[in-house]
Design a protein around this motif. Structure first.
Motif, PDB file in Angstrom:
ATOM      1  N   VAL A 139       0.839  -1.211   0.000  1.00 34.82           N
ATOM      2  CA  VAL A 139       0.000   0.000   0.000  1.00 34.82           C
ATOM      3  C   VAL A 139       0.866   1.250   0.000  1.00 34.82           C
ATOM      4  N   PHE A 140       1.887   1.271   0.858  1.00 31.64           N
ATOM      5  CA  PHE A 140       2.768   2.444   0.926  1.00 31.64           C
ATOM      6  C   PHE A 140       3.512   2.644  -0.394  1.00 31.64           C
ATOM      7  N   ALA A 141       3.977   1.550  -0.999  1.00 31.51           N
ATOM      8  CA  ALA A 141       4.681   1.667  -2.280  1.00 31.51           C
ATOM      9  C   ALA A 141       3.758   2.213  -3.360  1.00 31.51           C
ATOM     10  N   ARG A 142       2.508   1.800  -3.330  1.00 33.88           N
ATOM     11  CA  ARG A 142       1.555   2.295  -4.324  1.00 33.88           C
ATOM     12  C   ARG A 142       1.274   3.777  -4.120  1.00 33.88           C
ATOM     13  N   GLU A 143       1.146   4.176  -2.859  1.00 30.57           N
ATOM     14  CA  GLU A 143       0.912   5.592  -2.572  1.00 30.57           C
ATOM     15  C   GLU A 143       2.113   6.438  -2.987  1.00 30.57           C
ATOM     16  N   ASP A 144       3.319   5.948  -2.734  1.00 32.92           N
ATOM     17  CA  ASP A 144       4.518   6.680  -3.152  1.00 32.92           C
ATOM     18  C   ASP A 144       4.583   6.797  -4.666  1.00 32.92           C
ATOM     19  N   GLU A 145       4.202   5.732  -5.356  1.00 29.72           N
ATOM     20  CA  GLU A 145       4.215   5.758  -6.813  1.00 29.72           C
ATOM     21  C   GLU A 145       3.223   6.783  -7.345  1.00 29.72           C
ATOM     22  N   LYS A 146       2.032   6.835  -6.738  1.00 28.21           N
ATOM     23  CA  LYS A 146       1.039   7.828  -7.161  1.00 28.21           C
ATOM     24  C   LYS A 146       1.540   9.248  -6.891  1.00 28.21           C
ATOM     25  N   ARG A 147       2.207   9.437  -5.747  1.00 23.25           N
ATOM     26  CA  ARG A 147       2.720  10.751  -5.404  1.00 23.25           C
ATOM     27  C   ARG A 147       3.796  11.197  -6.389  1.00 23.25           C
ATOM     28  N   GLN A 148       4.673  10.243  -6.763  1.00 18.27           N
ATOM     29  CA  GLN A 148       5.713  10.569  -7.733  1.00 18.27           C
ATOM     30  C   GLN A 148       5.118  10.891  -9.100  1.00 18.27           C
ATOM     31  N   GLN A 149       4.093  10.132  -9.494  1.00 19.47           N
ATOM     32  CA  GLN A 149       3.437  10.407 -10.760  1.00 19.47           C
ATOM     33  C   GLN A 149       2.743  11.757 -10.741  1.00 19.47           C
TER      34      GLN A 149
END
Length: 232
Positions: A208-218
């Motif tokens: 979940v955290f990795a997905r949130e970080d990926e969305k934030r970077q995008q």
């Protein structure tokens, strides 16, 4: 084992899953009746018949899977040691949750939250079933033993809760060799199930955290490349 044999084995396991689950529940019910209704000979005979029939189902499944695997009996027993242990001690059937947890670990690169939730659910249900089985087994060993502190099934359930959660108040303890052997198994299984639950939950949180970080970077990349700059 070739691909064809592996495919046939998987098909058999898929088809036998629900019948074996029913047989496991029948075995547990029969064992519970045999322990808790030890003063009623009629119920005892019925319970023993149910236990024998369920055990026969486990044996047939084991032999069929051995035949489909194409392995010799000794080699199959060594490579499928958990299945062999469960056949010899059907009360340990909840330990098959290890296979579910292994499947979760193999798919860490492509996490599926439903699979994580399934592993946690299976581990929780296995802990309940294993605890109930352990309470029955230790009560059968301890009742009537000289100096025993586990005299009722309620005492056995309380002791199992202490053991599986690694609390260990020490107010009730097994005094027989059989009861202490069961205690060792419950300690090991309790730690394994706890590790399965915490490991799956931790992996889910990391995903979940990795997905949130990926969305934030995008989002940041999109803001820099978007129309926020000066127009022509």
């Amino acid at each position: 084992m070739d691909d064809q044999a592996n495919l046939m084995l998987r098909r058999w396991e898929d088809r036998a899953e629900l019948p074996l689950l029913a047989a496991s529940l029948l075995f547990l019910a029969g064992y519970a009746v045999s322990v808790l209704a030890h003063g009623d000979p009629i119920l005892q005979d019925i319970a023993l018949a149910v236990i024998a029939l369920s055990w026969l189902c486990f044996g047939v499944d084991y032999l069929v899977r051995r035949q489909l695997s194409g392995l010799g009996l000794w080699r199959f027993a060594r490579t499928h040691w958990l299945d062999t242990l469960v056949l010899l001690l059907p009360l340990l059937r909840p330990l098959r949750v290890v296979k579910v947890y292994t499947a979760v670990q193999r798919r860490r690169d492509q996490p599926r939250y439903s699979l994580y939730a399934r592993a946690i659910t299976y581990a929780g249900l296995s802990a309940v079933l294993l605890g109930f089985s352990g309470a029955l087994a230790v009560y059968q060993q301890e009742r009537g033993a000289p100096g025993a502190s586990i005299r009722t099934f309620g005492d056995a359930l309380w002791w199992v809760c202490e053991t599986l959660t690694t609390v260990g108040y020490g107010d009730v303890v097994p005094v027989t060799a059989g009861g202490r052997g069961i205690a060792v198994l419950l300690m090991v299984c309790g730690l394994a199930l706890l590790g399965a639950v915490t490991g799956s939950f931790s992996s889910w949180l990391l995903a979940v955290f990795a997905r949130e970080d990926e969305k934030r970077q995008q989002g940041r990349t999109g803001g820099e490349d978007g129309s926020g700059g000066p127009g022509k």
